[in-house]
Structure formats: structure tokens, C-alpha cells
Design a protein around this motif. Structure first.
Motif, PDB file in Angstrom:
ATOM      1  N   SER A   5      -8.679  -6.494  -4.348  1.00  0.00           N
ATOM      2  CA  SER A   5      -9.825  -6.442  -3.944  1.00  0.00           C
ATOM      3  C   SER A   5     -10.163  -7.500  -3.144  1.00  0.00           C
ATOM      4  O   SER A   5     -10.246  -8.566  -3.513  1.00  0.00           O
ATOM      5  N   LEU A   6     -10.339  -7.297  -2.019  1.00  0.00           N
ATOM      6  CA  LEU A   6     -10.981  -8.118  -0.826  1.00  0.00           C
ATOM      7  C   LEU A   6     -12.539  -7.953  -0.724  1.00  0.00           C
ATOM      8  O   LEU A   6     -13.081  -7.199  -0.172  1.00  0.00           O
ATOM      9  N   LYS A   7     -13.459  -9.180  -1.116  1.00  0.00           N
ATOM     10  CA  LYS A   7     -14.677  -8.995  -1.202  1.00  0.00           C
ATOM     11  C   LYS A   7     -15.496  -9.278   0.157  1.00  0.00           C
ATOM     12  O   LYS A   7     -16.401  -8.699   0.248  1.00  0.00           O
ATOM     13  N   TYR A   8     -14.837 -10.541   0.929  1.00  0.00           N
ATOM     14  CA  TYR A   8     -15.515 -10.815   1.892  1.00  0.00           C
ATOM     15  C   TYR A   8     -14.588 -10.189   3.310  1.00  0.00           C
ATOM     16  O   TYR A   8     -13.372 -10.444   3.189  1.00  0.00           O
ATOM     17  N   CYS A   9     -15.390  -9.976   4.239  1.00  0.00           N
ATOM     18  CA  CYS A   9     -14.585  -9.750   5.711  1.00  0.00           C
ATOM     19  C   CYS A   9     -13.982 -11.018   6.275  1.00  0.00           C
ATOM     20  O   CYS A   9     -14.664 -12.086   6.261  1.00  0.00           O
ATOM     21  N   PRO A  10     -12.709 -10.841   6.537  1.00  0.00           N
ATOM     22  CA  PRO A  10     -12.079 -12.199   7.138  1.00  0.00           C
ATOM     23  C   PRO A  10     -12.563 -12.817   8.497  1.00  0.00           C
ATOM     24  O   PRO A  10     -12.334 -13.713   8.666  1.00  0.00           O
ATOM     25  N   ARG A  11     -13.217 -11.684   9.121  1.00  0.00           N
ATOM     26  CA  ARG A  11     -13.748 -12.231  10.657  1.00  0.00           C
ATOM     27  C   ARG A  11     -15.150 -12.559  10.246  1.00  0.00           C
ATOM     28  O   ARG A  11     -15.490 -13.733  10.966  1.00  0.00           O
ATOM     29  N   GLY A  16     -18.849  -6.962   1.457  1.00  0.00           N
ATOM     30  CA  GLY A  16     -18.873  -5.347   1.568  1.00  0.00           C
ATOM     31  C   GLY A  16     -17.676  -4.674   2.210  1.00  0.00           C
ATOM     32  O   GLY A  16     -17.425  -3.580   2.647  1.00  0.00           O
ATOM     33  N   TYR A  17     -16.631  -5.630   2.337  1.00  0.00           N
ATOM     34  CA  TYR A  17     -15.367  -5.300   2.822  1.00  0.00           C
ATOM     35  C   TYR A  17     -14.945  -4.035   2.041  1.00  0.00           C
ATOM     36  O   TYR A  17     -14.749  -4.134   0.929  1.00  0.00           O
ATOM     37  N   GLN A  18     -14.352  -2.920   2.798  1.00  0.00           N
ATOM     38  CA  GLN A  18     -14.026  -1.655   2.288  1.00  0.00           C
ATOM     39  C   GLN A  18     -12.658  -1.040   2.397  1.00  0.00           C
ATOM     40  O   GLN A  18     -12.357  -1.151   3.431  1.00  0.00           O
ATOM     41  N   TYR A  19     -12.032  -0.650   1.513  1.00  0.00           N
ATOM     42  CA  TYR A  19     -10.644  -0.075   1.512  1.00  0.00           C
ATOM     43  C   TYR A  19     -10.949   1.450   1.558  1.00  0.00           C
ATOM     44  O   TYR A  19     -11.570   2.198   1.006  1.00  0.00           O
ATOM     45  N   ARG A  20     -10.402   1.662   2.880  1.00  0.00           N
ATOM     46  CA  ARG A  20     -10.636   3.281   3.108  1.00  0.00           C
ATOM     47  C   ARG A  20      -9.493   4.034   3.411  1.00  0.00           C
ATOM     48  O   ARG A  20      -8.349   3.527   4.005  1.00  0.00           O
ATOM     49  N   ASP A  21      -9.752   5.235   2.862  1.00  0.00           N
ATOM     50  CA  ASP A  21      -8.531   6.320   3.048  1.00  0.00           C
ATOM     51  C   ASP A  21      -7.063   5.941   2.869  1.00  0.00           C
ATOM     52  O   ASP A  21      -6.086   6.599   3.159  1.00  0.00           O
ATOM     53  N   HIS A  22      -6.887   5.015   1.784  1.00  0.00           N
ATOM     54  CA  HIS A  22      -5.713   4.352   1.423  1.00  0.00           C
ATOM     55  C   HIS A  22      -4.812   3.788   2.436  1.00  0.00           C
ATOM     56  O   HIS A  22      -3.700   3.788   2.632  1.00  0.00           O
ATOM     57  N   LYS A 111       3.185  -9.923  -7.545  1.00  0.00           N
ATOM     58  CA  LYS A 111       2.215 -10.687  -8.026  1.00  0.00           C
ATOM     59  C   LYS A 111       0.680 -10.110  -8.208  1.00  0.00           C
ATOM     60  O   LYS A 111      -0.176 -10.222  -7.605  1.00  0.00           O
ATOM     61  N   ASN A 112       0.843  -8.870  -8.629  1.00  0.00           N
ATOM     62  CA  ASN A 112      -0.349  -7.898  -8.913  1.00  0.00           C
ATOM     63  C   ASN A 112      -0.904  -7.378  -7.524  1.00  0.00           C
ATOM     64  O   ASN A 112      -2.077  -6.963  -7.398  1.00  0.00           O
ATOM     65  N   VAL A 113       0.016  -7.367  -6.580  1.00  0.00           N
ATOM     66  CA  VAL A 113      -0.374  -6.808  -5.242  1.00  0.00           C
ATOM     67  C   VAL A 113       0.430  -5.844  -5.130  1.00  0.00           C
ATOM     68  O   VAL A 113       1.649  -5.969  -5.080  1.00  0.00           O
ATOM     69  N   LEU A 114      -0.128  -4.423  -4.593  1.00  0.00           N
ATOM     70  CA  LEU A 114       0.675  -3.404  -4.487  1.00  0.00           C
ATOM     71  C   LEU A 114       0.829  -3.347  -2.995  1.00  0.00           C
ATOM     72  O   LEU A 114       0.329  -3.162  -2.181  1.00  0.00           O
ATOM     73  N   TYR A 115       2.272  -3.151  -2.869  1.00  0.00           N
ATOM     74  CA  TYR A 115       2.678  -3.199  -1.412  1.00  0.00           C
ATOM     75  C   TYR A 115       3.548  -1.575  -1.320  1.00  0.00           C
ATOM     76  O   TYR A 115       4.371  -1.440  -1.852  1.00  0.00           O
TER      77      TYR A 115
END
Length: 175
Positions: A5-11, A16-22, A111-115
Motif C-alpha cells: 500500500s502506497l499512501k503518498y504520491c512519490p512526485r 490518495g495514490y491509487q493502484y488501478r487495474d492490477h 518481504k511481504n511485497v508481491l512481485y
């Protein structure tokens, strides 16, 4: 499992940073889009004495389970070269590529990150003696020669590895 889960936009840093369409991360504020593309791995299938050379993993994912010599492809590296490099790093064995066996998708959790990965497989021949094997303890605890007859039920860490070995055996039997 979902991506981290990424909460903040890196730019722009907005919430509200959103993960879309997988497929990608999107910021509705600054419109920054980050595609989390598939990682690539490459492995070799080496036949030794009517068995497949497998390695017992010494780390997760799949600690204690079997895998093929291989690993992630580096930037600006061909999959074939990565497969040979990884085999040498893990076993000390030098090989040469015979043919492309196929590719399969895979989920790799680190490390609990899905690649999401696309795993490439090549049949390969040893350039020297199998007795020269020296397993890298940081990667593998030991090697195991997996008899062809046990592939279906063996504790293989990744289903893509099992699929590749089965395809290799199918191609081998057609010769």
C-alpha cells in the motif's frame, strides 16, 4: 496478496495514490502514473544422470523447497545470460544454453511485497564436471537430483518451475 500500500504520491506527496487495474499506480492530483511492470527471471534446466538438477532454497520464498538454478534478470541483460550467470553464482557450474523451453507467470513474494514475474526457462548442458558443484550458502543449502518420475509430487517452490520441467520432459520425449 495485493501490492504494498502506497499512501503518498512519490512526485507531489499528496495522499490518495491509487493502484488501478492490477497494473499501475496513479495520483489523481498531479496525474503521475507509475507502471509496476513484471519482473523477469531466468533459469536453466540441467539434466544430470536422468534427473534434473535442483537446488534446496536457503531463503524465502520457498525456504527448504526445490528450485532450478536461476534468478532475476538485471537491467540491460539478456535472459539467457542471466540464467547462466545465476547458475554459476548459485552452483559454481558453467553451462551453455541448448534451447528455449518456455515462459510462465509467477507470483514472487519478498518481504511481504508481491512481485509479478515472467519466468524464462532454458535447457542447458554442463561445460565441465557435475562433481565441481559448490552451492552458495546464501542462496541454497544443497543440491538435489530430482528423478523425472518425481517431478509431479516434488516440493518445488514455484509452480512455474514445475511447469517448465514438465514441458522440458515433454519436449525431450518427442525427440
Amino acid at each position: 496478496m495485493k501490492p504494498a500500500s502506497l499512501k503518498y504520491c512519490p512526485r507531489c506527496g499528496s495522499v490518495g495514490y491509487q493502484y488501478r487495474d492490477h497494473k499501475f499506480w496513479y495520483c489523481p492530483v498531479c496525474l503521475f502514473t507509475y507502471f509496476h511492470n513484471v519482473a523477469t527471471s531466468a533459469s536453466v534446466i540441467v539434466e544430470v544422470e536422468n534427473s534434473i538438477l535442483t537446488l534446496v532454497r536457503s531463503k524465502n520464498p520457498g525456504i527448504g523447497m526445490l528450485s532450478l538454478p536461476g534468478g532475476f534478470v538485471d537491467s540491460d541483460e539478456r535472459a539467457e545470460d542471466a540464467a547462466l550467470r545465476e547458475c554459476f553464482e548459485e552452483t559454481g557450474l558453467k553451462c551453455s544454453i541448448n534451447s528455449f523451453v518456455g515462459s510462465w507467470p509467477n507470483d514472487y513474494i519478498h518481504k511481504n511485497v508481491l512481485y509479478k514475474t515472467c519466468d524464462f526457462y532454458f535447457s542447458a548442458s554442463l561445460e565441465g564436471s557435475f562433481e565441481m558443484i559448490k552451492c552458495d550458502p546464501n542462496e541454497v543449502s544443497e543440491f538435489e537430483l530430482l528423478p523425472f518420475s518425481e517431478v509431479q509430487t516434488a516440493p518445488i517452490a514455484f509452480e512455474s518451475h514445475r511447469n517448465a520441467i514438465l514441458r522440458y520432459l515433454e519436449l525431450r520425449n518427442k525427440k
